[in-house]
Design a protein around this motif. Structure first.
Motif, PDB file in Angstrom:
ATOM      1  N   ALA A 165       0.813  -1.224   0.000  1.00  0.00           N
ATOM      2  CA  ALA A 165       0.000   0.000   0.000  1.00  0.00           C
ATOM      3  C   ALA A 165       0.841   1.266   0.000  1.00  0.00           C
ATOM      4  O   ALA A 165       0.288   2.377   0.034  1.00  0.00           O
ATOM      5  CB  ALA A 165      -0.926  -0.001   1.211  1.00  0.00           C
ATOM      6  N   ASN A 166       2.165   1.108  -0.035  1.00  0.00           N
ATOM      7  CA  ASN A 166       3.067   2.254   0.005  1.00  0.00           C
ATOM      8  C   ASN A 166       2.781   3.123   1.231  1.00  0.00           C
ATOM      9  O   ASN A 166       2.652   4.337   1.150  1.00  0.00           O
ATOM     10  CB  ASN A 166       2.937   3.093  -1.279  1.00  0.00           C
ATOM     11  N   GLU A 167       2.665   2.448   2.388  1.00  0.00           N
ATOM     12  CA  GLU A 167       2.346   3.120   3.636  1.00  0.00           C
ATOM     13  C   GLU A 167       3.553   3.110   4.570  1.00  0.00           C
ATOM     14  O   GLU A 167       4.504   2.360   4.385  1.00  0.00           O
ATOM     15  CB  GLU A 167       1.161   2.449   4.332  1.00  0.00           C
ATOM     16  N   SER A 168       3.470   3.934   5.604  1.00  0.00           N
ATOM     17  CA  SER A 168       4.532   4.024   6.599  1.00  0.00           C
ATOM     18  C   SER A 168       4.469   2.842   7.565  1.00  0.00           C
ATOM     19  O   SER A 168       3.424   2.594   8.170  1.00  0.00           O
ATOM     20  CB  SER A 168       4.401   5.339   7.374  1.00  0.00           C
ATOM     21  N   VAL A 169       5.583   2.145   7.719  1.00  0.00           N
ATOM     22  CA  VAL A 169       5.642   1.044   8.669  1.00  0.00           C
ATOM     23  C   VAL A 169       5.432   1.566  10.087  1.00  0.00           C
ATOM     24  O   VAL A 169       4.741   0.944  10.905  1.00  0.00           O
ATOM     25  CB  VAL A 169       6.990   0.303   8.562  1.00  0.00           C
ATOM     26  N   SER A 170       5.999   2.726  10.390  1.00  0.00           N
ATOM     27  CA  SER A 170       5.858   3.304  11.730  1.00  0.00           C
ATOM     28  C   SER A 170       4.399   3.553  12.074  1.00  0.00           C
ATOM     29  O   SER A 170       3.934   3.235  13.177  1.00  0.00           O
ATOM     30  CB  SER A 170       6.648   4.618  11.826  1.00  0.00           C
ATOM     31  N   ARG A 171       3.652   4.131  11.140  1.00  0.00           N
ATOM     32  CA  ARG A 171       2.227   4.409  11.380  1.00  0.00           C
ATOM     33  C   ARG A 171       1.443   3.113  11.570  1.00  0.00           C
ATOM     34  O   ARG A 171       0.576   3.022  12.443  1.00  0.00           O
ATOM     35  CB  ARG A 171       1.634   5.211  10.221  1.00  0.00           C
ATOM     36  N   LEU A 172       1.742   2.138  10.740  1.00  0.00           N
ATOM     37  CA  LEU A 172       1.021   0.869  10.843  1.00  0.00           C
ATOM     38  C   LEU A 172       1.341   0.155  12.152  1.00  0.00           C
ATOM     39  O   LEU A 172       0.445  -0.432  12.787  1.00  0.00           O
ATOM     40  CB  LEU A 172       1.359  -0.018   9.650  1.00  0.00           C
ATOM     41  N   PHE A 173       2.595   0.190  12.577  1.00  0.00           N
ATOM     42  CA  PHE A 173       2.963  -0.435  13.845  1.00  0.00           C
ATOM     43  C   PHE A 173       2.235   0.240  15.008  1.00  0.00           C
ATOM     44  O   PHE A 173       1.705  -0.429  15.896  1.00  0.00           O
ATOM     45  CB  PHE A 173       4.474  -0.372  14.057  1.00  0.00           C
ATOM     46  N   ASP A 354      -9.006   5.718   5.192  1.00  0.00           N
ATOM     47  CA  ASP A 354      -7.571   5.871   5.419  1.00  0.00           C
ATOM     48  C   ASP A 354      -6.871   4.528   5.209  1.00  0.00           C
ATOM     49  O   ASP A 354      -7.343   3.487   5.670  1.00  0.00           O
ATOM     50  CB  ASP A 354      -7.313   6.370   6.846  1.00  0.00           C
ATOM     51  N   ARG A 355      -5.726   4.553   4.544  1.00  0.00           N
ATOM     52  CA  ARG A 355      -5.033   3.298   4.230  1.00  0.00           C
ATOM     53  C   ARG A 355      -4.487   2.599   5.469  1.00  0.00           C
ATOM     54  O   ARG A 355      -4.317   1.375   5.461  1.00  0.00           O
ATOM     55  CB  ARG A 355      -3.903   3.557   3.232  1.00  0.00           C
ATOM     56  N   ILE A 417      -9.929   4.388  16.383  1.00  0.00           N
ATOM     57  CA  ILE A 417      -9.301   3.277  17.109  1.00  0.00           C
ATOM     58  C   ILE A 417      -7.913   2.989  16.558  1.00  0.00           C
ATOM     59  O   ILE A 417      -6.971   2.705  17.312  1.00  0.00           O
ATOM     60  CB  ILE A 417     -10.182   2.012  17.034  1.00  0.00           C
ATOM     61  N   THR A 418      -7.767   3.075  15.259  1.00  0.00           N
ATOM     62  CA  THR A 418      -6.468   2.804  14.639  1.00  0.00           C
ATOM     63  C   THR A 418      -5.656   4.073  14.379  1.00  0.00           C
ATOM     64  O   THR A 418      -4.434   4.026  14.360  1.00  0.00           O
ATOM     65  CB  THR A 418      -6.651   2.065  13.304  1.00  0.00           C
ATOM     66  N   LEU A 419      -6.314   5.213  14.181  1.00  0.00           N
ATOM     67  CA  LEU A 419      -5.610   6.417  13.748  1.00  0.00           C
ATOM     68  C   LEU A 419      -5.190   7.330  14.889  1.00  0.00           C
ATOM     69  O   LEU A 419      -4.307   8.179  14.706  1.00  0.00           O
ATOM     70  CB  LEU A 419      -6.496   7.206  12.765  1.00  0.00           C
ATOM     71  N   TRP A 420      -5.806   7.179  16.067  1.00  0.00           N
ATOM     72  CA  TRP A 420      -5.525   8.116  17.150  1.00  0.00           C
ATOM     73  C   TRP A 420      -4.062   8.078  17.580  1.00  0.00           C
ATOM     74  O   TRP A 420      -3.399   9.116  17.667  1.00  0.00           O
ATOM     75  CB  TRP A 420      -6.425   7.801  18.355  1.00  0.00           C
ATOM     76  N   LEU A 421      -3.518   6.900  17.840  1.00  0.00           N
ATOM     77  CA  LEU A 421      -2.141   6.796  18.333  1.00  0.00           C
ATOM     78  C   LEU A 421      -1.107   7.222  17.289  1.00  0.00           C
ATOM     79  O   LEU A 421      -0.182   7.984  17.620  1.00  0.00           O
ATOM     80  CB  LEU A 421      -1.870   5.373  18.825  1.00  0.00           C
ATOM     81  N   PRO A 422      -1.209   6.788  16.021  1.00  0.00           N
ATOM     82  CA  PRO A 422      -0.247   7.293  15.026  1.00  0.00           C
ATOM     83  C   PRO A 422      -0.296   8.808  14.870  1.00  0.00           C
ATOM     84  O   PRO A 422       0.753   9.455  14.744  1.00  0.00           O
ATOM     85  CB  PRO A 422      -0.687   6.600  13.722  1.00  0.00           C
ATOM     86  N   ASP A 423      -1.496   9.383  14.895  1.00  0.00           N
ATOM     87  CA  ASP A 423      -1.621  10.843  14.781  1.00  0.00           C
ATOM     88  C   ASP A 423      -1.047  11.548  16.002  1.00  0.00           C
ATOM     89  O   ASP A 423      -0.467  12.632  15.896  1.00  0.00           O
ATOM     90  CB  ASP A 423      -3.088  11.245  14.597  1.00  0.00           C
ATOM     91  N   LEU A 424      -1.202  10.928  17.172  1.00  0.00           N
ATOM     92  CA  LEU A 424      -0.685  11.525  18.403  1.00  0.00           C
ATOM     93  C   LEU A 424       0.838  11.538  18.425  1.00  0.00           C
ATOM     94  O   LEU A 424       1.465  12.548  18.779  1.00  0.00           O
ATOM     95  CB  LEU A 424      -1.213  10.744  19.613  1.00  0.00           C
ATOM     96  N   VAL A 425       1.447  10.431  18.023  1.00  0.00           N
ATOM     97  CA  VAL A 425       2.910  10.308  18.104  1.00  0.00           C
ATOM     98  C   VAL A 425       3.604  10.936  16.891  1.00  0.00           C
ATOM     99  O   VAL A 425       4.607  11.661  17.057  1.00  0.00           O
ATOM    100  CB  VAL A 425       3.302   8.816  18.210  1.00  0.00           C
ATOM    101  N   LEU A 426       3.094  10.687  15.702  1.00  0.00           N
ATOM    102  CA  LEU A 426       3.747  11.158  14.471  1.00  0.00           C
ATOM    103  C   LEU A 426       3.124  12.397  13.882  1.00  0.00           C
ATOM    104  O   LEU A 426       3.655  12.957  12.917  1.00  0.00           O
ATOM    105  CB  LEU A 426       3.735  10.023  13.425  1.00  0.00           C
ATOM    106  N   GLY A 427       1.982  12.798  14.423  1.00  0.00           N
ATOM    107  CA  GLY A 427       1.293  13.969  13.893  1.00  0.00           C
ATOM    108  C   GLY A 427       0.303  13.580  12.807  1.00  0.00           C
ATOM    109  O   GLY A 427       0.530  12.603  12.071  1.00  0.00           O
ATOM    110  N   PRO A 428      -0.798  14.327  12.692  1.00  0.00           N
ATOM    111  CA  PRO A 428      -1.802  14.021  11.653  1.00  0.00           C
ATOM    112  C   PRO A 428      -1.257  14.280  10.253  1.00  0.00           C
ATOM    113  O   PRO A 428      -0.362  15.107  10.073  1.00  0.00           O
ATOM    114  CB  PRO A 428      -2.975  14.958  11.982  1.00  0.00           C
ATOM    115  N   ARG A 429      -1.825  13.572   9.279  1.00  0.00           N
ATOM    116  CA  ARG A 429      -1.379  13.746   7.900  1.00  0.00           C
ATOM    117  C   ARG A 429      -2.248  14.759   7.175  1.00  0.00           C
ATOM    118  O   ARG A 429      -3.412  14.930   7.465  1.00  0.00           O
ATOM    119  CB  ARG A 429      -1.434  12.408   7.156  1.00  0.00           C
TER     120      ARG A 429
END
Length: 429
Positions: A165-173, A354-355, A417-429
């Motif tokens: 999906a050409n996505e960020s491994v960090s965000r997915l983790f 969102d992917r 449920i899936t997007l809150w933590l990646p957005d919190l740590v890495l910032g929203p896209r």
């Protein structure tokens, strides 16, 4: 779209006659290649295979597989089990809770459901049977809780999805942490409910000294996920480098505890080589399929067809869940993702899904296939490990599929449920 039917139909036909999945994908793709008129340019086959398997991002997969096998080899599974036993064993149905908690903790090390079953399975089932638990329930619970493994980072399944999906491994983790915990909590709630009318024993309370000892012994395993995830998220290492760190860490811990023998190391290396080769072959052969689909614009045709019949995001997510749960019963997760993602992603993008969220839905939906017949890799492995007949195990696990399905529906319905933590740590896209 005709090419899509030729390729997928050829793949399914080969599977039905017993051809291994890697060869079935290759033969289905070659059927499509000749149908599309590229038979005189067969050189494209090895080119695409090497191009698919040679992606630098995929180097993380063999290292994380090796790290999980090394953790098994040095006996960290025993330490994880003993730590979980000291924390929750004294509750009613204590060993059932231990089964869930141990799988959650081991998930942060192995990244694969089969590693969980092979590493913790025999230990957990043996302990539960000794304390009077129904053998079918003990084995089924161990298979069901192994579903946490590919969701909690580091996850091999999520690395494959990130590449596709050409996505960020960090965000997915990061996105996998809350869903993985929710799956574990759902199993705990299920056990709590059934323990009301089913007699399940408590284990002896060990006290603070016992908890402290178990924590100290299990500390190397407990901090491993933090080291791996922290290195990736905070930019100290790529996913591949984090896999190397995980392997080196496992070897150092094995040397420290003097539990890593040459025989165990060789077994871990050979098992990792075989599994990594299998995954890379699937990815390489699937690259031909992806190239054909892109050339004939099959994804675009599939997307326009879906958009004409489905007019809302909610209906599309229901369609995806049903489709993937059914396909997961007959096909392993990696080839299913490789075949279906090029078709489904354009539709998901059109509906504004969102992917990262879509990746968690796909991963968990296909994971259910590990625990459902007729493919049910986890069921076959657990049957071999525990001695419980496959037929009885397949029946016993059916009610245990309710908790992860409920979580799957929640993940699909609530993006936060899936997007809150990646957005919190890495910032929203």
């Amino acid at each position: 779209m005709t090419l899509g039917f030729i390729v997928i139909g050829g793949f399914i036909a080969m599977m039905l006659v017993g051809v291994p999945v890697t060869m079935a994908i290759a033969m289905g793709s070659i059927f499509g290649l000749y149908w599309a008129g590229f038979g005189d340019n067969a050189i494209v086959v090895p080119q695409q295979v090497l191009d698919g398997a040679g992606k630098p991002a995929l180097l993380a997969i063999p290292f994380f597989i090796l790290a999980g096998n090394l953790m098994n080899a040095i006996g960290l599974t025993d330490r994880i089990f003993n730590f979980a036993l000291s924390i929750v064993g004294h509750f009613r149905a204590g060993l059932a809770y231990v089964n869930v908690l141990a799988s959650l903790l081991f998930a942060g090390v192995s990244g694969a459901a089969t590693a969980d079953i092979a590493g913790l399975g025999q230990l957990e089932v043996k302990a539960m049977r000794k304390r009077g638990y129904n053998p079918e329930f003990a084995a089924a619970l161990t298979v069901a809780t192994s579903l946490v493994g590919p969701i909690i980072p580091p996850s091999i399944s999520l690395i494959v999805y990130a590449w596709l999906a050409n996505e960020s491994v960090s965000r997915l983790f990061l996105a996998g942490i809350i869903p993985g915990i929710l799956v574990a909590i759902s199993f705990i709630a299920y056990i709590r409910i059934i323990s009301i009318w089913t007699p399940m024993p408590r284990e002896e309370k060990v006290g603070l000294a016992g908890i402290g000892k178990a924590t100290l012994e299990g500390l190397p395993a407990l901090v491993a996920p933090g080291i791996i995830l922290g290195a990736i998220i905070f930019g100290f290492a790529t996913a591949t480098e984090a896999g190397v760190i995980a392997c080196a860490y496992s070897i150092l811990i094995g040397l420290f505890y003097k539990s890593l023998t040459w025989k165990a190391l060789w077994h871990a290396l050979t098992e990792s080589a075989v599994l990594s080769s299998l995954i890379m072959m699937i990815i390489g052969f699937s690259q031909i399929m992806g190239w054909l689909f892109a050339f004939e614009q099959v994804p675009q045709a599939f997307a326009s067809g879906i958009l004409e019949t489905i007019d809302s995001r909610a209906v599309f997510m229901v369609f995806v869940i049903i489709l993937l749960v059914v396909i997961g019963c007959f096909m392993e997760a990696s080839p299913a993702k490789i075949i279906l993602l090029p078709l489904l992603l354009p539709v998901a993008d059109a509906f504004g899904v969102d992917r990262v969220q879509f990746g968690m839905v796909i991963t968990l939906a296909l994971l259910l296939g590990i625990a459902t017949p007729p493919l049910g890799v986890g069921l076959y492995l657990m049957s071999a490990v525990s001695g419980v007949r496959f037929e009885k195990l397949a029946i016993a696990i059916l009610p245990l599929m309710i908790p992860p399905i409920v979580v799957l529906i929640l993940i699909a319905a609530i993006p936060e449920i899936t997007l809150w933590l990646p957005d919190l740590v890495l910032g929203p896209r």
